[in-house]
Design a protein around this motif. Structure first.
Motif, PDB file in Angstrom:
ATOM      1  N   LYS A 198      67.176  31.958  69.600  1.00  0.00           N
ATOM      2  CA  LYS A 198      68.062  31.333  68.621  1.00  0.00           C
ATOM      3  C   LYS A 198      67.477  31.450  67.215  1.00  0.00           C
ATOM      4  N   SER A 199      66.547  32.341  67.052  1.00  0.00           N
ATOM      5  CA  SER A 199      65.991  32.622  65.729  1.00  0.00           C
ATOM      6  C   SER A 199      66.277  34.076  65.379  1.00  0.00           C
ATOM      7  N   LYS A 200      66.213  34.359  64.115  1.00  0.00           N
ATOM      8  CA  LYS A 200      66.263  35.756  63.680  1.00  0.00           C
ATOM      9  C   LYS A 200      65.326  35.901  62.498  1.00  0.00           C
ATOM     10  N   GLY A 201      64.663  37.041  62.452  1.00  0.00           N
ATOM     11  CA  GLY A 201      63.623  37.235  61.447  1.00  0.00           C
ATOM     12  C   GLY A 201      62.264  37.167  62.110  1.00  0.00           C
ATOM     13  N   PRO A 202      61.262  37.623  61.405  1.00  0.00           N
ATOM     14  CA  PRO A 202      59.920  37.709  62.005  1.00  0.00           C
ATOM     15  C   PRO A 202      59.314  36.337  62.286  1.00  0.00           C
ATOM     16  N   LYS A 203      58.573  36.255  63.400  1.00  0.00           N
ATOM     17  CA  LYS A 203      57.944  34.983  63.751  1.00  0.00           C
ATOM     18  C   LYS A 203      56.956  34.534  62.682  1.00  0.00           C
ATOM     19  N   ASP A 204      56.327  35.499  62.049  1.00  0.00           N
ATOM     20  CA  ASP A 204      55.346  35.144  61.026  1.00  0.00           C
ATOM     21  C   ASP A 204      55.956  35.247  59.623  1.00  0.00           C
ATOM     22  N   GLY A 205      57.283  35.130  59.561  1.00  0.00           N
ATOM     23  CA  GLY A 205      57.949  35.179  58.255  1.00  0.00           C
ATOM     24  C   GLY A 205      57.428  34.079  57.348  1.00  0.00           C
ATOM     25  N   PRO A 206      57.342  34.371  56.078  1.00  0.00           N
ATOM     26  CA  PRO A 206      56.752  33.388  55.159  1.00  0.00           C
ATOM     27  C   PRO A 206      57.556  32.100  55.029  1.00  0.00           C
ATOM     28  N   VAL A 207      58.863  32.200  55.238  1.00  0.00           N
ATOM     29  CA  VAL A 207      59.721  31.022  55.048  1.00  0.00           C
ATOM     30  C   VAL A 207      60.610  30.864  56.272  1.00  0.00           C
ATOM     31  N   GLU A 208      60.752  29.629  56.738  1.00  0.00           N
ATOM     32  CA  GLU A 208      61.679  29.397  57.847  1.00  0.00           C
ATOM     33  C   GLU A 208      62.816  28.490  57.393  1.00  0.00           C
ATOM     34  N   LEU A 209      64.019  28.895  57.725  1.00  0.00           N
ATOM     35  CA  LEU A 209      65.215  28.111  57.420  1.00  0.00           C
ATOM     36  C   LEU A 209      65.776  27.618  58.747  1.00  0.00           C
ATOM     37  N   ILE A 210      65.723  26.323  58.957  1.00  0.00           N
ATOM     38  CA  ILE A 210      66.228  25.742  60.210  1.00  0.00           C
ATOM     39  C   ILE A 210      67.611  25.158  59.950  1.00  0.00           C
ATOM     40  N   GLU A 211      68.567  25.555  60.776  1.00  0.00           N
ATOM     41  CA  GLU A 211      69.936  25.070  60.600  1.00  0.00           C
ATOM     42  C   GLU A 211      70.316  24.185  61.780  1.00  0.00           C
ATOM     43  N   TYR A 212      70.795  22.993  61.476  1.00  0.00           N
ATOM     44  CA  TYR A 212      71.397  22.138  62.497  1.00  0.00           C
ATOM     45  C   TYR A 212      72.907  22.245  62.333  1.00  0.00           C
ATOM     46  N   ALA A 213      73.591  22.636  63.399  1.00  0.00           N
ATOM     47  CA  ALA A 213      75.034  22.863  63.263  1.00  0.00           C
ATOM     48  C   ALA A 213      75.782  22.463  64.528  1.00  0.00           C
ATOM     49  N   ASP A 214      77.077  22.267  64.328  1.00  0.00           N
ATOM     50  CA  ASP A 214      78.004  21.944  65.417  1.00  0.00           C
ATOM     51  C   ASP A 214      79.024  23.080  65.439  1.00  0.00           C
ATOM     52  N   PHE A 215      79.266  23.671  66.598  1.00  0.00           N
ATOM     53  CA  PHE A 215      80.178  24.818  66.647  1.00  0.00           C
ATOM     54  C   PHE A 215      81.618  24.450  66.300  1.00  0.00           C
ATOM     55  N   GLN A 216      81.945  23.170  66.382  1.00  0.00           N
ATOM     56  CA  GLN A 216      83.312  22.772  66.012  1.00  0.00           C
ATOM     57  C   GLN A 216      83.427  22.409  64.535  1.00  0.00           C
ATOM     58  N   CYS A 217      82.303  22.357  63.851  1.00  0.00           N
ATOM     59  CA  CYS A 217      82.314  21.913  62.452  1.00  0.00           C
ATOM     60  C   CYS A 217      82.823  23.049  61.558  1.00  0.00           C
TER      61      CYS A 217
END
Lengths: 162, 274
Positions: free
Chosen positions: B104-123
């Motif tokens: 459920k991630s995309k981008g390198p594991k050691d990427g300098p910045v991580e953007l975590i998204e909390y979402a609802d599929f119905q939203c």
């Protein structure tokens, strides 16, 4: 400021015009109470609000901005409109000595409501990018109340020069 | 208006005896209460509102250290919800310009910045983000290995939110979380009205060419109910109260912000790490 400049009674004024304004304040308080009551129910029951805009009401009402801590903003709105209703009734039919103070209190509360509604509308437009018709209606109601109470304070009926 | 002018007229508009005696011209009616009193009340109202806004902003901030407790990448309960990450391309092995998908991630594991998204599929606002800002973030940062985006479930709108979240975990078992994620958002239609009923969710998997027997069994088992709920609880602990909510290092970002907002914040984070 001397004693006569602090407060005077509404009672001697020609009744009809002031009564209409105060009646309008009471009616608007009731309308605001209905709107905020409905939004409080929606928030607490996790219900889907009736809304003509595309899911805007749900986005707004379920956003973090719809509560201060655990207290829904709509519940605060209910408190505000309940106080405004009481004050407008006092200003309309209450003891003569209290009437000017009731109008002043209405003005203070309605001004607070207007300013906070302005902030919430800013959040809707620029942060959430969703508009809730109920919130906008409430903002209109409280702003109108602010204007009416300010008008009654500053230009009491019968006080025209002559 | 002078103070004496204000006080020379009765509240009801009739001139007082003193006023008649003085024949003082009055140019405007005097207010019900004194002007300083009105200004005082207005000032109190302004201060009360400022205090309320400040209090609201303070309470909306997640408690200190909360962001740090959100694990980077898929660990803890989220890892249980992503058992198939090893079947996907290992992070960092793709050439530049290619997005690396990792559960459920995309981008390198050691990427300098991580953007975590909390979402609802119905939203619907989450759907707007998925269609508008997310592809541009992917193109500008994820594909360049500068940002790792991680999706977390925050199903709060209703039963179909939970069903969609669980189904996306089933797709994740087959290494197809992100295509399934896009498919769900592309098919939003009403809320809790059947758009994400089990048969529809199974149909999405069929459309994407997933192993339907395995997917259907997974959906029917509801085996991801607890991991999804745990992500929801984790989001609540992190200060999420609506969707979408993003965490970029210590910053919380709410709503479907335009790409430019993400761009500014991500660039700031990248500059700090240089």
């Amino acid at each position: 400021m001397n004693a006569t400049s602090t407060a005077t009674s509404l009672e001697p004024a020609p009744a009809q015009s002031v009564s209409l304004r105060l009646l309008a304040l009471a009616a608007l308080s009731l309308a605001g109470l209905g709107i905020s009551g409905y939004l409080t129910y929606v928030r607490l029951a996790h219900a889907v609000p009736m809304c003509s805009t595309v899911r805007g009401c749900e986005t707004v009402n379920s956003s973090p901005y719809a509560a201060i801590g655990e207290i829904p903003i709509a519940l605060l709105g209910m408190g505000l409109y309940t106080l405004l209703l009481c004050l407008s009734l006092v200003a309309w039919k209450g003891p003569t000595a209290l009437q000017p103070w009731a109008v002043l209190g209405s003005f203070g509360l309605a001004l607070s409501g207007t300013l906070y509604s302005g902030y919430l509308t800013y959040i809707e437009v620029f942060v959430l990018q969703a508009l809730c018709q109920w919130c906008l209606t409430s903002a209109t109601v409280v702003t109108t109340m602010c204007g009416l109470s300010a008008w009654t304070l500053l230009r009491p009926p019968g006080a025209l020069p002559g | 208006m002078t103070e004496s002018g204000q006080n020379s007229q009765g509240m009801d508009g009739r001139r007082t005896r003193n006023d008649r005696r003085r024949r003082q011209p009055i140019t405007s009616p005097r207010p019900l209460v004194s002007l300083p009193m009105i200004w005082g009340v207005a000032l109190v109202a302004v201060m009360a509102v400022a205090g309320l806004i400040y209090l609201g902003e303070r309470l909306r901030q997640p408690p200190p250290g909360t962001i740090g407790s959100v694990p980077a990448g898929e660990t803890g309960p989220a890892a249980a919800a992503s058992p198939a990450t090893s079947a996907q391309a290992p992070a960092g092995s793709a050439p530049a310009g290619t997005i690396v998908y990792d559960g459920k991630s995309k981008g390198p594991k050691d990427g300098p910045v991580e953007l975590i998204e909390y979402a609802d599929f119905q939203c619907p606002v989450c759907g707007a983000h998925a269609r508008l800002a997310a592809p541009r973030i992917d193109e500008a940062y994820v594909a360049k290995g500068q940002v790792r985006v991680t999706f977390r479930h925050f199903p709060f709108i209703g039963l179909e939110s939970l069903q969609a979240a669980m189904a996306s975990e089933c797709a994740n078992e087959q290494g197809q979380f992100w295509p399934y994620h896009d498919k769900i958002f592309a098919n939003q239609s009403g809320e809790n009205q059947g758009a994400f009923a089990a048969d529809k969710l199974k149909g999405f998997a069929r459309d994407l060419g997933l192993d339907t027997a395995r997917f259907d069994a997974c959906v029917d088992s509801n085996k991801y109910r607890d991991p999804v709920r745990e992500q929801f609880n984790e989001g609540q602990r992190a200060g999420v109260r609506a969707t979408p909510t993003f965490f970029l290092s210590e910053q919380k970002i709410e709503g479907a912000q335009p790409f430019q907002v993400f761009q500014r914040l991500i660039d700031n984070e990248l500059a700090k790490r240089r």
